[in-house]
Design a protein around this motif. Structure first.
Motif, PDB file in Angstrom:
ATOM      1  N   HIS A 364       0.839  -1.201   0.000  1.00 25.56           N
ATOM      2  CA  HIS A 364       0.000   0.000   0.000  1.00 25.56           C
ATOM      3  C   HIS A 364       0.874   1.251   0.000  1.00 25.56           C
ATOM      4  O   HIS A 364       0.637   2.199  -0.769  1.00 25.56           O
ATOM      5  CB  HIS A 364      -0.918  -0.024   1.223  1.00 25.56           C
ATOM      6  N   ASP A 377      -3.696  11.200  -7.433  1.00 17.95           N
ATOM      7  CA  ASP A 377      -4.366  10.634  -6.263  1.00 17.95           C
ATOM      8  C   ASP A 377      -5.446   9.675  -6.750  1.00 17.95           C
ATOM      9  O   ASP A 377      -5.897   9.751  -7.898  1.00 17.95           O
ATOM     10  CB  ASP A 377      -4.983  11.731  -5.409  1.00 17.95           C
ATOM     11  N   GLY A 378      -5.824   8.758  -5.882  1.00 15.69           N
ATOM     12  CA  GLY A 378      -6.839   7.791  -6.279  1.00 15.69           C
ATOM     13  C   GLY A 378      -7.584   7.239  -5.091  1.00 15.69           C
ATOM     14  O   GLY A 378      -7.094   7.263  -3.956  1.00 15.69           O
ATOM     15  N   TYR A 379      -8.780   6.753  -5.353  1.00 16.64           N
ATOM     16  CA  TYR A 379      -9.579   6.076  -4.339  1.00 16.64           C
ATOM     17  C   TYR A 379      -9.199   4.596  -4.306  1.00 16.64           C
ATOM     18  O   TYR A 379      -9.157   3.945  -5.350  1.00 16.64           O
ATOM     19  CB  TYR A 379     -11.068   6.184  -4.672  1.00 16.64           C
ATOM     20  N   ILE A 380      -8.938   4.072  -3.121  1.00 12.14           N
ATOM     21  CA  ILE A 380      -8.731   2.631  -2.996  1.00 12.14           C
ATOM     22  C   ILE A 380     -10.107   1.995  -2.828  1.00 12.14           C
ATOM     23  O   ILE A 380     -10.740   2.116  -1.781  1.00 12.14           O
ATOM     24  CB  ILE A 380      -7.810   2.284  -1.819  1.00 12.14           C
ATOM     25  N   LEU A 381     -10.563   1.343  -3.875  1.00  9.65           N
ATOM     26  CA  LEU A 381     -11.907   0.777  -3.872  1.00  9.65           C
ATOM     27  C   LEU A 381     -11.966  -0.587  -3.196  1.00  9.65           C
ATOM     28  O   LEU A 381     -12.965  -0.925  -2.567  1.00  9.65           O
ATOM     29  CB  LEU A 381     -12.417   0.656  -5.314  1.00  9.65           C
ATOM     30  N   GLU A 382     -10.896  -1.368  -3.347  1.00  8.87           N
ATOM     31  CA  GLU A 382     -10.885  -2.715  -2.766  1.00  8.87           C
ATOM     32  C   GLU A 382      -9.453  -3.141  -2.493  1.00  8.87           C
ATOM     33  O   GLU A 382      -8.514  -2.681  -3.142  1.00  8.87           O
ATOM     34  CB  GLU A 382     -11.500  -3.736  -3.739  1.00  8.87           C
ATOM     35  N   VAL A 407      -7.512   0.635  -7.504  1.00  7.32           N
ATOM     36  CA  VAL A 407      -7.383   2.082  -7.325  1.00  7.32           C
ATOM     37  C   VAL A 407      -8.092   2.774  -8.495  1.00  7.32           C
ATOM     38  O   VAL A 407      -7.826   2.488  -9.656  1.00  7.32           O
ATOM     39  CB  VAL A 407      -5.902   2.511  -7.294  1.00  7.32           C
ATOM     40  N   MET A 408      -8.987   3.713  -8.162  1.00  6.42           N
ATOM     41  CA  MET A 408      -9.624   4.539  -9.186  1.00  6.42           C
ATOM     42  C   MET A 408      -8.998   5.924  -9.172  1.00  6.42           C
ATOM     43  O   MET A 408      -8.983   6.597  -8.128  1.00  6.42           O
ATOM     44  CB  MET A 408     -11.134   4.661  -8.941  1.00  6.42           C
ATOM     45  N   ARG A 409      -8.441   6.332 -10.292  1.00  6.77           N
ATOM     46  CA  ARG A 409      -7.803   7.645 -10.381  1.00  6.77           C
ATOM     47  C   ARG A 409      -8.852   8.748 -10.210  1.00  6.77           C
ATOM     48  O   ARG A 409      -9.909   8.736 -10.846  1.00  6.77           O
ATOM     49  CB  ARG A 409      -7.083   7.822 -11.709  1.00  6.77           C
ATOM     50  N   LYS A 410      -8.527   9.703  -9.341  1.00  4.68           N
ATOM     51  CA  LYS A 410      -9.446  10.834  -9.160  1.00  4.68           C
ATOM     52  C   LYS A 410      -9.491  11.680 -10.430  1.00  4.68           C
ATOM     53  O   LYS A 410      -8.471  11.907 -11.075  1.00  4.68           O
ATOM     54  CB  LYS A 410      -8.986  11.694  -7.988  1.00  4.68           C
TER      55      LYS A 410
END
Length: 411
Positions: A364, A377-382, A407-410
């Motif tokens: 991570h 930056d990105g959202y950690i979805l799973e 990870v979904m890119r913002k």
């Protein structure tokens, strides 16, 4: 029965029922390769029965913590039966299943995968090597199958002082008869995938990524990916998943078309990946395959201004042990930095590490550092891991070798 006596204070890990005894923990005791020995604390208290390995830093691996347990043929018959029986309670959507997962199933150094009606086994420890014939018969007895192929050619055998060994252990060709097939087809979720048990990586296929492939297909359907990049694609499991998700999205009214680019440095693996696209009824014109270096390819894509809606990074093991962690961290960081830059806003990265020397927490941090360097930056979805038939247990956390992040890119 020979005895291993530990140094003072070195019994604590065994009292927590951890199955490894390192050379540095032993005060005295020796034995033949694979021989079962009694393990005692420095004060003479019984701790375990373990298989001795004179060549390995892991000098002994525990069979049982029960002093009354006999390590004999019935012990291995029961252990194999327990492990195989447990799989019936796991959610496994495939006829390719890991039946024995080493220490997690109480059989350190033994890996057994089932592909349809054929078993493939790896004996990677001195103890399992010594009991190979008994274990082979026990596996066939527990499954009711007749064919067992050995793939004991992993590099870890050398650390045990063992030579590579491959070929049919049971059910092989009889005099004048044809050899059983080593080219097999399995069903995974709604797909068909092929493998060669004599030549493929591990025992022929990466069963541990089964559920992550399905999750990738789900994302492709829900988000309507149009451009997908599958790096270190091997035989194209994630590529097939991407195409399946795209087809499902189209059926639900999503945009038609879409392309999947797959990269690997193995020509034969790419040929099988290409064949998997056709085998599953997808349009081969929507899949392209590159025999190339991933890192160099990512850099070239950036220069060309290419972008992707989804990227898979599933590289080989960069850090086999914790001693290699620093060098591996740099390699993981570099490919993740490039991938994050190549994602479109709202794009999704499936990134993995199968290195035992890289913990989930460290992985991570590596990906986070890659994002910082990329200015992304990105959202950690799973968080993802191995399929349930590759279990980690409470007593053996090292079983968590496969780590993944979505990870979904913002935007």
């Amino acid at each position: 029965m020979k005895t291993i006596r530990l140094k003072p204070g070195k019994e604590r890990s065994l009292q927590r029922r951890h199955p490894w005894i390192f050379e540095s923990a032993i005060a005295k005791g020796s034995g033949d390769s694979g021989e079962t020995e009694r393990v005692e604390s420095h004060e003479g208290q019984f701790l375990a029965w373990a298989a001795f390995s004179p060549a390995s830093r892991i000098r002994a691996r525990v069979w049982s913590f029960d002093e009354a347990q006999r390590i004999d043929a019935p012990f291995f018959i029961a252990a194999c039966a327990r492990s195989i029986s447990a799989r019936a309670r796991f959610d496994v959507q495939s006829d390719g299943v890991r039946l024995v997962h080493g220490e997690s199933d109480g059989l350190p150094g033994l890996i057994v995968d089932r592909y349809g009606d054929t078993l493939v086994a790896q004996f990677t420890s001195a103890g399992t090597e010594r009991w190979k014939a008994v274990i082979a018969d026990a596996l066939l007895q527990a499954t009711g199958l007749t064919r067992l192929y050995e793939r004991s050619d992993a590099s870890v055998r050398a650390l045990e002082g063992l030579e590579p060994a491959t070929g049919w252990l049971r059910g092989g060709p009889v005099a004048g008869g044809e050899a059983p097939p080593v080219e097999l087809t399995i069903h995974e979720h709604q797909w068909q995938l092929t493998l060669n048990i004599a030549e493929g990586h591990k025992t022929g296929f990466y069963l541990d990524q089964r559920d992550s492939r399905k999750r990738f297909a789900d994302y492709a359907r829900r988000l309507g990916f149009q451009r997908v990049l599958n790096c270190f694609c091997y035989t194209g499991g994630f590529s097939v998943a991407a195409l399946a998700g795209m087809r499902a999205a189209e059926a639900e009214g999503g945009a038609p078309g879409g392309q999947v680019v797959s990269i690997d440095s193995s020509g034969p693996a790419l040929e099988r990946a290409r064949a998997h696209v056709a085998l599953n009824g997808f349009d081969v014109n929507r899949a392209s395959f590159m025999d190339a270096d991933v890192n160099a390819s990512l850099r070239q894509f950036l220069k060309e201004g290419q972008r992707f809606d989804a990227i898979v990074l599933d590289p080989p093991k960069f850090a086999p042990t914790a001693a290699h962690a620093d060098r591996a961290a740099r390699a993981y960081k570099d490919i993740n930095r490039l991938a994050l830059q190549l994602l479109t806003p709202g794009g999704v990265l499936f990134t993995f590490s199968c290195s035992g020397g890289i913990s989930a927490d460290l992985f991570h941090k590596i990906v986070a550092s890659a994002g910082a360097d990329a200015g992304v930056d990105g959202y950690i979805l799973e968080r993802l891991g191995g399929a349930p038939d590759h279990p980690m247990t409470l007593e053996f956390p090292e079983g968590e070798y496969l780590k993944g992040l979505v990870v979904m890119r913002k935007g």
